[in-house]
Design a protein around this motif. Structure first.
Motif, short mmCIF file in Angstrom:
data_model
loop_
_atom_site.label_atom_id
_atom_site.label_comp_id
_atom_site.label_asym_id
_atom_site.label_seq_id
_atom_site.Cartn_x
_atom_site.Cartn_y
_atom_site.Cartn_z
N ARG A 90 27.38 11.20 50.95
CA ARG A 90 28.58 11.41 51.77
C ARG A 90 29.13 12.82 51.61
O ARG A 90 29.43 13.50 52.59
CB ARG A 90 29.66 10.39 51.37
N LEU A 91 29.23 13.28 50.38
CA LEU A 91 29.76 14.63 50.15
C LEU A 91 28.77 15.70 50.63
O LEU A 91 29.19 16.75 51.14
CB LEU A 91 30.08 14.83 48.68
N THR A 92 27.49 15.44 50.49
CA THR A 92 26.50 16.40 50.96
C THR A 92 26.59 16.55 52.47
O THR A 92 26.51 17.66 53.01
CB THR A 92 25.08 15.97 50.55
N ARG A 93 26.81 15.45 53.17
CA ARG A 93 26.96 15.51 54.63
C ARG A 93 28.23 16.27 55.00
O ARG A 93 28.25 17.02 55.98
CB ARG A 93 26.99 14.10 55.21
N ALA A 94 29.30 16.03 54.24
CA ALA A 94 30.55 16.75 54.51
C ALA A 94 30.35 18.25 54.32
O ALA A 94 30.87 19.06 55.09
CB ALA A 94 31.65 16.24 53.57
N LEU A 95 29.55 18.62 53.33
CA LEU A 95 29.26 20.04 53.09
C LEU A 95 28.43 20.61 54.22
O LEU A 95 28.66 21.73 54.69
CB LEU A 95 28.53 20.19 51.75
N GLU A 96 27.44 19.85 54.69
CA GLU A 96 26.60 20.32 55.79
C GLU A 96 27.42 20.53 57.05
O GLU A 96 27.15 21.43 57.85
CB GLU A 96 25.48 19.30 56.06
N ALA A 97 28.45 19.69 57.24
CA ALA A 97 29.28 19.79 58.44
C ALA A 97 30.19 21.01 58.40
O ALA A 97 30.62 21.52 59.45
CB ALA A 97 30.12 18.52 58.60
N ASP A 98 30.53 21.50 57.21
CA ASP A 98 31.46 22.63 57.07
C ASP A 98 31.03 23.49 55.88
O ASP A 98 31.74 23.57 54.87
CB ASP A 98 32.88 22.10 56.88
N PRO A 99 29.87 24.17 55.98
CA PRO A 99 29.31 24.87 54.81
C PRO A 99 30.14 26.06 54.34
O PRO A 99 30.05 26.46 53.18
CB PRO A 99 27.93 25.33 55.31
N ALA A 100 30.96 26.65 55.22
CA ALA A 100 31.74 27.83 54.82
C ALA A 100 33.07 27.46 54.18
O ALA A 100 33.79 28.34 53.70
CB ALA A 100 31.99 28.72 56.04
N ARG A 101 33.39 26.20 54.13
CA ARG A 101 34.68 25.77 53.57
C ARG A 101 34.74 26.03 52.07
O ARG A 101 33.77 25.84 51.35
CB ARG A 101 34.85 24.27 53.83
N ARG A 102 35.89 26.47 51.60
CA ARG A 102 36.09 26.69 50.16
C ARG A 102 36.56 25.37 49.55
O ARG A 102 37.75 25.11 49.41
CB ARG A 102 37.11 27.80 49.94
N TRP A 103 35.60 24.54 49.20
CA TRP A 103 35.90 23.21 48.71
C TRP A 103 36.60 23.27 47.35
O TRP A 103 36.29 24.12 46.51
CB TRP A 103 34.61 22.40 48.57
N SER A 104 37.55 22.35 47.16
CA SER A 104 38.26 22.22 45.89
C SER A 104 38.29 20.74 45.51
O SER A 104 37.94 19.87 46.32
CB SER A 104 39.70 22.74 46.02
N GLU A 105 38.71 20.46 44.30
CA GLU A 105 38.83 19.06 43.87
C GLU A 105 39.86 18.34 44.72
O GLU A 105 39.74 17.13 44.96
CB GLU A 105 39.19 19.00 42.39
N ALA A 106 40.88 19.07 45.19
CA ALA A 106 41.88 18.44 46.06
C ALA A 106 41.25 17.98 47.38
O ALA A 106 41.60 16.92 47.91
CB ALA A 106 43.01 19.42 46.34
N ASP A 107 40.29 18.77 47.90
CA ASP A 107 39.59 18.38 49.12
C ASP A 107 38.77 17.12 48.90
O ASP A 107 38.69 16.24 49.76
CB ASP A 107 38.67 19.51 49.59
N VAL A 108 38.12 17.05 47.73
CA VAL A 108 37.33 15.86 47.40
C VAL A 108 38.24 14.64 47.30
O VAL A 108 37.93 13.57 47.84
CB VAL A 108 36.56 16.08 46.09
N ALA A 109 39.37 14.80 46.63
CA ALA A 109 40.32 13.70 46.48
C ALA A 109 40.86 13.26 47.84
O ALA A 109 41.12 12.05 48.06
CB ALA A 109 41.47 14.12 45.56
N ALA A 110 41.04 14.22 48.77
CA ALA A 110 41.56 13.88 50.10
C ALA A 110 40.61 12.99 50.88
O ALA A 110 41.01 12.30 51.81
CB ALA A 110 41.84 15.16 50.88
N LEU A 111 39.33 12.98 50.47
CA LEU A 111 38.35 12.09 51.11
C LEU A 111 38.35 10.70 50.47
O LEU A 111 37.54 9.84 50.83
CB LEU A 111 36.95 12.69 50.99
#
Length: 356
Positions: A90-111
């Motif tokens: 699931r997270l790998t797909r989210a990364l593929e959908a928005d590869p330039a995003r500066r992901w943070s733990e808060a973004d992960v928690a928001a999912l």
């Protein structure tokens, strides 16, 4: 699995769409279908509607499906390993959908995903955290921009870095070389570097027009030192680019990691002493699916008293997988060290059991 001769289309059709566990076990990893009416290919057990037999083409590998022009199904996702952790997928797909995003733990928690759970799952599956993977993907995007001749600032923005110094520092930590230095050398380069994606992590390849000089996992700690030695050897003329040996290496790695073929024929240039090259040549004689100890390897080259030296030569190998230093284990059966990470060594050894 190794490739095998497919039976007739009617037998393939009946076996592929048999939903029983026994049938799934027989066809998983051995049979894929390309559906001509949709242009997609699927693995056994796909929940999509069953196609008509006349619209099916049968393949013994993912590579063959792709080469025939079929796209991966978005429901059964045949490019992902069988049994992949759903959270990782699931997270790998989210990364593929928005590869330039500066992901943070808060973004992960928001999912709705606990960040600590995500860290553990990714370390088990990939040997790195999700945030590490996201950062690596961003750097890869910047790498690609530089290779195409973009300015460093444009590559920095493509990689999602707010500051030029931050981008340069991250790039230099990964490769040991500032981005503008690599880019400047590209026009007159004797050696070129490029990025190769694999299911067990990105790799850096260095080659000239005829042979491969380096193939390493991008997160290997020794990579910056290895690149520095190659760069010194060509008096700084190491740049960014793509050559035929890299394309060949990427294709062979794809087949190998898909369980289709353990043979590597990419021409190699080995940088080392006569002794280290002797050890590396011996490594290439170890069949896929077999492991040996350092003392076994020392006896193979006629130097039974040189076990420690053999271990050092094994660790100095800079052509990962193709020169299979992962097939050497401790005398007690332990995995011992591996520059690409013990989790990868374990994964490679497990993969090769089918080749045996």
């Amino acid at each position: 699995m190794m490739m095998f001769d497919l039976p007739d289309p009617a037998t393939c059709y009946d076996a592929f769409f048999d939903r029983t566990p026994e049938a799934r076990a027989r066809t998983a990893g051995r049979l894929w279908v390309g559906v001509t009416s949709t242009g997609i290919f699927c693995r056994p057990g796909c929940p999509a509607r069953q196609p008509k037999a006349e619209n099916c083409r049968w393949f013994g590998s993912v590579q063959a499906c792709v080469e025939a022009g079929f796209r991966a199904c978005k429901r059964c996702r045949p490019l992902e390993p069988e049994g992949a952790d759903p959270l990782v997928a699931r997270l790998t797909r989210a990364l593929e959908a928005d590869p330039a995003r500066r992901w943070s733990e808060a973004d992960v928690a928001a999912l709705g995903i606990d960040p600590s759970t995500a860290r553990r799952a990714f370390r088990r599956a990939l040997g790195m955290t999700f945030l590490d993977l996201a950062r690596m993907r961003r750097l890869q995007a910047g790498f690609g921009q530089l290779k195409q001749g973009a300015r460093v600032i444009d590559a920095q923005l493509e990689a999602g870095f707010d500051s030029g110094s931050g981008f340069r520092a991250a790039f230099a930590r990964l490769l040991g070389i500032a981005p503008e230095v690599l880019q400047k050398a590209s026009a007159t380069a004797l050696l070129s570097a490029d990025w190769i994606d694999t299911p067990i992590g990105p790799m850096i390849a260095v080659a000239d027009e005829t042979s491969l000089h380096l193939l390493e996992f991008a997160d290997r700690p020794a990579l910056p030192r290895e690149l520095a030695r190659l760069r010194d050897g060509v008096k700084g003329r190491l740049g960014l680019g793509r050559t035929a040996p890299m394309d060949r290496a990427e294709a062979e790695m794809t087949r190998y990691l898909a369980g289709e073929d353990a043979r590597f024929t990419t021409p190699l240039t080995l940088h080392g002493t006569p002794f280290t090259r002797q050890v590396w040549d011996a490594l290439r004689t170890i069949p896929a699916g077999r492991t040996v100890s350092y003392s076994d390897l020392a006896r193979t080259i006629g130097r039974p008293d040189a076990t420690r030296a053999v271990a050092r030569a094994n660790g100095a190998n800079q052509i990962a997988v193709m020169i299979p230093c992962h097939r050497v284990i401790g005398a007690d059966g332990s995995l011992t060290g591996y520059g690409g990470g013990l989790w990868r060594k374990q994964r490679l050894i497990e993969l090769e059991r089918d080749y045996a």
